[in-house]
Motif scaffolding. Structure first.
Motif, PDB file in Angstrom:
ATOM      1  N   GLU A 117      -5.080   5.470 -14.476  1.00  0.00           N
ATOM      2  CA  GLU A 117      -3.961   5.697 -13.577  1.00  0.00           C
ATOM      3  C   GLU A 117      -3.853   4.584 -12.537  1.00  0.00           C
ATOM      4  OE1 GLU A 117      -0.748   7.848 -11.594  1.00  0.00           O
ATOM      5  OE2 GLU A 117      -1.470   7.541 -13.636  1.00  0.00           O
ATOM      6  N   ALA A 118      -4.984   4.078 -12.093  1.00  0.00           N
ATOM      7  CA  ALA A 118      -4.968   2.992 -11.103  1.00  0.00           C
ATOM      8  C   ALA A 118      -4.248   1.759 -11.656  1.00  0.00           C
ATOM      9  CB  ALA A 118      -6.390   2.639 -10.678  1.00  0.00           C
ATOM     10  N   VAL A 119      -4.543   1.384 -12.892  1.00  0.00           N
ATOM     11  CA  VAL A 119      -3.860   0.203 -13.453  1.00  0.00           C
ATOM     12  C   VAL A 119      -2.409   0.530 -13.793  1.00  0.00           C
ATOM     13  CG1 VAL A 119      -5.971  -0.929 -14.245  1.00  0.00           C
ATOM     14  CG2 VAL A 119      -4.772   0.649 -15.788  1.00  0.00           C
ATOM     15  N   LEU A 162       0.827  -1.207   0.000  1.00  0.00           N
ATOM     16  CA  LEU A 162       0.000   0.000   0.000  1.00  0.00           C
ATOM     17  C   LEU A 162       0.860   1.255   0.000  1.00  0.00           C
ATOM     18  CD1 LEU A 162      -2.899  -0.955   2.453  1.00  0.00           C
ATOM     19  CD2 LEU A 162      -2.838  -1.079  -0.052  1.00  0.00           C
ATOM     20  N   ALA A 163       1.976   1.220   0.681  1.00  0.00           N
ATOM     21  CA  ALA A 163       2.887   2.366   0.680  1.00  0.00           C
ATOM     22  C   ALA A 163       3.452   2.606  -0.713  1.00  0.00           C
ATOM     23  CB  ALA A 163       4.025   2.132   1.680  1.00  0.00           C
ATOM     24  N   LYS A 164       3.771   1.527  -1.434  1.00  0.00           N
ATOM     25  CA  LYS A 164       4.256   1.673  -2.813  1.00  0.00           C
ATOM     26  C   LYS A 164       3.180   2.281  -3.707  1.00  0.00           C
ATOM     27  CE  LYS A 164       7.547  -2.207  -2.852  1.00  0.00           C
ATOM     28  NZ  LYS A 164       7.832  -3.532  -3.479  1.00  0.00           N
ATOM     29  N   ILE A 165       1.936   1.840  -3.530  1.00  0.00           N
ATOM     30  CA  ILE A 165       0.833   2.380  -4.327  1.00  0.00           C
ATOM     31  C   ILE A 165       0.675   3.870  -4.068  1.00  0.00           C
ATOM     32  CG2 ILE A 165      -1.684   2.358  -4.547  1.00  0.00           C
ATOM     33  CD1 ILE A 165      -1.564  -0.694  -4.216  1.00  0.00           C
ATOM     34  N   LYS A 166       0.715   4.260  -2.794  1.00  0.00           N
ATOM     35  CA  LYS A 166       0.596   5.683  -2.459  1.00  0.00           C
ATOM     36  C   LYS A 166       1.760   6.477  -3.044  1.00  0.00           C
ATOM     37  CE  LYS A 166      -2.060   5.773   1.881  1.00  0.00           C
ATOM     38  NZ  LYS A 166      -2.033   6.203   3.298  1.00  0.00           N
ATOM     39  N   ASP A 167       2.961   5.968  -2.902  1.00  0.00           N
ATOM     40  CA  ASP A 167       4.132   6.693  -3.383  1.00  0.00           C
ATOM     41  C   ASP A 167       4.088   6.898  -4.891  1.00  0.00           C
ATOM     42  OD1 ASP A 167       6.917   7.747  -3.160  1.00  0.00           O
ATOM     43  OD2 ASP A 167       7.394   5.935  -4.305  1.00  0.00           O
ATOM     44  N   GLU A 168       3.767   5.854  -5.621  1.00  0.00           N
ATOM     45  CA  GLU A 168       3.702   5.960  -7.080  1.00  0.00           C
ATOM     46  C   GLU A 168       2.601   6.918  -7.514  1.00  0.00           C
ATOM     47  OE1 GLU A 168       4.582   5.523 -11.034  1.00  0.00           O
ATOM     48  OE2 GLU A 168       5.749   4.746  -9.342  1.00  0.00           O
ATOM     49  N   GLY A 169       1.405   6.780  -6.895  1.00  0.00           N
ATOM     50  CA  GLY A 169       0.270   7.585  -7.315  1.00  0.00           C
ATOM     51  C   GLY A 169       0.346   9.044  -6.932  1.00  0.00           C
ATOM     52  N   LEU A 170       1.021   9.340  -5.838  1.00  0.00           N
ATOM     53  CA  LEU A 170       1.097  10.728  -5.371  1.00  0.00           C
ATOM     54  C   LEU A 170       2.344  11.455  -5.872  1.00  0.00           C
ATOM     55  CD1 LEU A 170      -0.079  10.305  -1.661  1.00  0.00           C
ATOM     56  CD2 LEU A 170      -1.448  10.943  -3.658  1.00  0.00           C
ATOM     57  N   ASN A 171       3.431  10.725  -6.112  1.00  0.00           N
ATOM     58  CA  ASN A 171       4.706  11.376  -6.450  1.00  0.00           C
ATOM     59  C   ASN A 171       5.130  11.223  -7.907  1.00  0.00           C
ATOM     60  OD1 ASN A 171       5.121  12.256  -3.743  1.00  0.00           O
ATOM     61  ND2 ASN A 171       5.801  10.193  -3.197  1.00  0.00           N
ATOM     62  N   ARG A 172       4.572  10.275  -8.631  1.00  0.00           N
ATOM     63  CA  ARG A 172       4.918  10.093 -10.047  1.00  0.00           C
ATOM     64  C   ARG A 172       3.663   9.922 -10.898  1.00  0.00           C
ATOM     65  NH1 ARG A 172       8.631   7.945  -6.933  1.00  0.00           N
ATOM     66  NH2 ARG A 172       7.483   6.013  -6.612  1.00  0.00           N
ATOM     67  N   SER A 173       2.650  10.653 -10.552  1.00  0.00           N
ATOM     68  CA  SER A 173       1.348  10.490 -11.196  1.00  0.00           C
ATOM     69  C   SER A 173       1.377  10.894 -12.667  1.00  0.00           C
ATOM     70  CB  SER A 173       0.307  11.337 -10.460  1.00  0.00           C
ATOM     71  OG  SER A 173      -0.949  11.266 -11.114  1.00  0.00           O
ATOM     72  N   LYS A 174       0.607  10.182 -13.469  1.00  0.00           N
ATOM     73  CA  LYS A 174       0.372  10.516 -14.874  1.00  0.00           C
ATOM     74  C   LYS A 174      -1.088  10.887 -15.125  1.00  0.00           C
ATOM     75  CE  LYS A 174       4.567   9.310 -16.290  1.00  0.00           C
ATOM     76  NZ  LYS A 174       5.529  10.298 -16.840  1.00  0.00           N
ATOM     77  N   VAL A 194      -8.495   3.868  -5.605  1.00  0.00           N
ATOM     78  CA  VAL A 194      -8.997   2.858  -6.541  1.00  0.00           C
ATOM     79  C   VAL A 194      -7.971   1.748  -6.732  1.00  0.00           C
ATOM     80  CG1 VAL A 194      -9.676   2.421  -8.931  1.00  0.00           C
ATOM     81  CG2 VAL A 194     -10.559   4.428  -7.750  1.00  0.00           C
ATOM     82  N   ALA A 195      -6.718   2.113  -6.928  1.00  0.00           N
ATOM     83  CA  ALA A 195      -5.682   1.099  -7.126  1.00  0.00           C
ATOM     84  C   ALA A 195      -5.624   0.144  -5.943  1.00  0.00           C
ATOM     85  CB  ALA A 195      -4.326   1.763  -7.341  1.00  0.00           C
ATOM     86  N   SER A 196      -5.769   0.686  -4.736  1.00  0.00           N
ATOM     87  CA  SER A 196      -5.741  -0.153  -3.544  1.00  0.00           C
ATOM     88  C   SER A 196      -6.938  -1.092  -3.490  1.00  0.00           C
ATOM     89  CB  SER A 196      -5.714   0.724  -2.287  1.00  0.00           C
ATOM     90  OG  SER A 196      -5.893  -0.056  -1.123  1.00  0.00           O
ATOM     91  N   ASN A 246     -16.862  12.130 -18.615  1.00  0.00           N
ATOM     92  CA  ASN A 246     -16.269  11.467 -17.477  1.00  0.00           C
ATOM     93  C   ASN A 246     -14.804  11.165 -17.764  1.00  0.00           C
ATOM     94  OD1 ASN A 246     -16.175  10.027 -14.943  1.00  0.00           O
ATOM     95  ND2 ASN A 246     -16.503   8.136 -16.051  1.00  0.00           N
ATOM     96  N   ALA A 247     -14.092  12.140 -18.374  1.00  0.00           N
ATOM     97  CA  ALA A 247     -12.657  11.933 -18.563  1.00  0.00           C
ATOM     98  C   ALA A 247     -11.953  11.746 -17.232  1.00  0.00           C
ATOM     99  CB  ALA A 247     -12.047  13.110 -19.317  1.00  0.00           C
ATOM    100  N   ALA A 248     -12.434  12.438 -16.185  1.00  0.00           N
ATOM    101  CA  ALA A 248     -11.822  12.297 -14.865  1.00  0.00           C
ATOM    102  C   ALA A 248     -11.894  10.852 -14.397  1.00  0.00           C
ATOM    103  CB  ALA A 248     -12.520  13.222 -13.866  1.00  0.00           C
ATOM    104  N   GLY A 249     -13.080  10.247 -14.475  1.00  0.00           N
ATOM    105  CA  GLY A 249     -13.230   8.862 -14.037  1.00  0.00           C
ATOM    106  C   GLY A 249     -12.357   7.918 -14.840  1.00  0.00           C
ATOM    107  N   CYS A 250     -12.297   8.113 -16.159  1.00  0.00           N
ATOM    108  CA  CYS A 250     -11.469   7.232 -16.995  1.00  0.00           C
ATOM    109  C   CYS A 250      -9.985   7.438 -16.714  1.00  0.00           C
ATOM    110  CB  CYS A 250     -11.774   7.483 -18.466  1.00  0.00           C
ATOM    111  SG  CYS A 250     -13.410   6.919 -18.982  1.00  0.00           S
ATOM    112  N   ALA A 251      -9.559   8.702 -16.543  1.00  0.00           N
ATOM    113  CA  ALA A 251      -8.153   8.974 -16.254  1.00  0.00           C
ATOM    114  C   ALA A 251      -7.750   8.348 -14.929  1.00  0.00           C
ATOM    115  CB  ALA A 251      -7.907  10.478 -16.241  1.00  0.00           C
ATOM    116  N   ILE A 252      -8.630   8.413 -13.931  1.00  0.00           N
ATOM    117  CA  ILE A 252      -8.339   7.818 -12.623  1.00  0.00           C
ATOM    118  C   ILE A 252      -8.239   6.302 -12.733  1.00  0.00           C
ATOM    119  CG2 ILE A 252      -9.386   7.360 -10.354  1.00  0.00           C
ATOM    120  CD1 ILE A 252     -10.446  10.317 -10.536  1.00  0.00           C
ATOM    121  N   MET A 253      -9.173   5.678 -13.444  1.00  0.00           N
ATOM    122  CA  MET A 253      -9.123   4.224 -13.582  1.00  0.00           C
ATOM    123  C   MET A 253      -7.890   3.787 -14.379  1.00  0.00           C
ATOM    124  SD  MET A 253     -11.466   3.573 -11.672  1.00  0.00           S
ATOM    125  CE  MET A 253     -13.087   3.007 -11.195  1.00  0.00           C
TER     126      MET A 253
END
Length: 525
Positions: free
Chosen positions: A343-345, A32-44, A497-499, A334-341
């Motif tokens: 990004e999760a994968v 979970l820490a890796k997921i947070k780090d990737e999603g918050l610090n190297r987000s696309k 979502v990734a979690s 719903n570009a936001a929803g698609c971008a988030i999903m």
């Protein structure tokens, strides 16, 4: 989110089965820490949102913009390392439609450009129109009679039902602690005896049917009398207007007039001038194109393969709808929803996790016209709600997670009446309490693609999001643009979502299911 946005209340927040939350493999803190780090610090996620909105453009069902988005997302998911990326047909939709030009201005009593856009699936003007106007206001068929003989070669101005008023409330807001607690504390009422017919409700329904009949007769009357075009408004304020379709998308739809949906301030100014006896002249030109060569609708799907010998044939799905309306670039819907999903994968691939189950992302088409993409997918892969005859894949779906309530950060999840899933979700949210995601409610929420799964007894869920200015400024309007996407909210949502997807892919057991629903008539949820 589709226009049929309904919030029904069912189920209860029963927390009496905490042992269920402990079933199966729990994600370790390091993952979970890796997921947070990737999603918050190297987000696309904002880069993805930019391509979906500014680069692909509006993504109306069947349009070239949606086709561009389908191709781009398929390639992007492949480049991130997902497998089996495919643009998959779900069934027959109807005609595509695109805008090549849209211009409207008042030229008398003075020149002023006006804010508006063609209603979807309406024809173009076949050149520049320079016409005078006539105001038509009718709520009964009898009132229509006085306009007979007055419409030929005129631009018809329809009335504005909801005139703008000063607002003393902010456009954007977040859920308060009190609102979230009310969601979490919700208890269902015991089944009640059927209430007697509501006379007021029956009258309102009758009034609506009568008004629809008047509008249908008016549309036929304008065509038969030779009106040139129509300007209408469904409301809005401060230059914002709501958009919709002005004709069916069916291949055999009958002809209608060119019609623009207008900002209410501009529409009302034209009406006031005309009703004061001051001659009003307009210039108007629209060029629109219909596409009838390919009437199919499509979804984009891709996978992260599972690694467990026993569980990799089971699937955890996540998704949102890729189509939008056409007056803006569909950022919050719903570009936001698609971008988030997406990004999760991406996060899951970047962190190198090895999910036990297969993870499948789906970006749905044609949601705005009635959840068509997800309904078609569910019917093709899992079950038809009209018969409830289950296909083999029905047993293999572990869960489906959806996002389609704007661009606000995730505050929790609707358990959709699934009492056994509630304590599991509470456990999964604990690592995100410091990010504002804490609430599990058994309230149902409607109007988007998780309903397609729920309709056939599959565990489908929608996340609770902060509303921001979704309901006041962006939902189905000309203001639904990239600027409405707060980066920190999209990053937070991607991590949550990734979690959730990862935890669902790692459990020993699939998520609990509600009892199978009874057979429902075709087209109903």
């Amino acid at each position: 989110m589709t226009l049929l946005r309904l919030f029904t209340l069912a189920g209860s927040l029963a927390l009496a089965a905490p042992a269920l939350a402990q079933q199966g493999t729990k994600a370790d803190a390091a993952t979970l820490a890796k997921i947070k780090d990737e999603g918050l610090n190297r987000s696309k996620v904002m880069e993805t949102a930019f391509y979906l909105t500014d680069v692909c453009g509006p993504r109306l069902a069947g349009s070239e913009g949606l086709a561009r988005a389908n191709e781009w997302t398929k390639k992007q998911l492949t480049d991130w390392g997902l497998t089996k990326a495919n643009i998959e047909p779900w069934g027959t939709f109807g005609r595509g439609w695109d805008i090549d030009k849209s211009y409207v201005a008042m030229t008398a009593p003075y020149y002023h450009t006006l804010i508006g856009a063609p209603k979807a699936w309406t024809p173009g003007t076949n050149g520049l129109l320079k016409k005078s106007v006539v105001v038509v206001k009718a709520t009964t068929e009898a009132e229509l009679d006085k306009y007979k003989g007055q419409l030929r070669d005129k631009i018809v101005l329809l009335g504005v039902a909801n005139a703008p008023k000063p607002s003393f409330e902010p456009d954007a807001r977040r859920h308060t602690d009190e609102e979230l607690k009310k969601m979490a504390d919700f208890k269902p009422e015991a089944p009640a005896t059927p209430r007697p017919a509501d006379a007021d409700a029956e009258k309102r329904m009758a009034d609506r049917k009568a008004l629809m009949a008047v509008r249908t007769k008016l549309a036929d009357m304008m065509v038969s009398e030779g009106a040139a075009a129509v300007l209408s408004s469904r409301g809005g304020s401060d230059g914002t207007f709501f958009t919709s379709n002005g004709a069916p998308y069916a291949a055999d739809a009958k002809p209608v007039l060119p019609e623009l949906e207008m900002a209410p301030e501009d529409q009302l100014r034209l009406i006031r001038l005309a009703e004061a006896g001051i001659p009003v002249q307009l210039e108007l030109e629209t060029r629109t194109r219909f596409q009838s060569q390919d009437l199919k609708g499509y979804n984009v799907v891709a996978e992260i393969p599972g690694t467990d010998k026993k569980l990799k044939s089971e699937v955890v799905m996540l998704g949102g709808h890729l189509d939008s309306w056409h007056a803006a670039t569909g950022a919050t819907d719903n570009a936001a929803g698609c971008a988030i999903m997406m990004e999760a994968v991406r996060i899951l691939k970047a962190t190198g996790v090895q999910p036990r189950r297969t993870i499948r992302i789906a970006l749905w088409g044609e949601e705005e016209q009635g959840l068509h993409g997800s309904r078609g997918y569910v019917k093709n892969h899992f079950a038809d709600p009209a018969t409830m005859q289950l296909l083999p894949e029905h047993e293999k779906l572990a869960a489906y997670f959806n996002l389609d309530n704007g661009a606000g950060k995730i505050r929790g999840i609707y358990a959709q009446g699934n009492e056994a899933a509630a304590p599991i979700f509470q456990d999964w949210l604990k690592p995100f309490a410091d990010m504002g995601a804490t609430t599990v409610t058994l309230r149902n929420t409607g109007g988007t693609d998780h309903l397609s799964f729920d309709a056939v007894g599959l565990p489908g869920f929608q996340f609770i999001q902060d509303p921001l200015d979704y309901g006041t400024r962006t939902h189905h309007t000309n203001m639904d643009t990239y600027e409405r996407l707060p980066a920190d909210d999209l990053k937070q949502a991607s991590v949550v979502v990734a979690s959730f997807v990862y935890q669902a892919a790692m459990r020993d057991a699939k998520l609990p299911r509600k009892p199978l629903p009874t057979v429902k008539p075709e087209g109903r949820m």
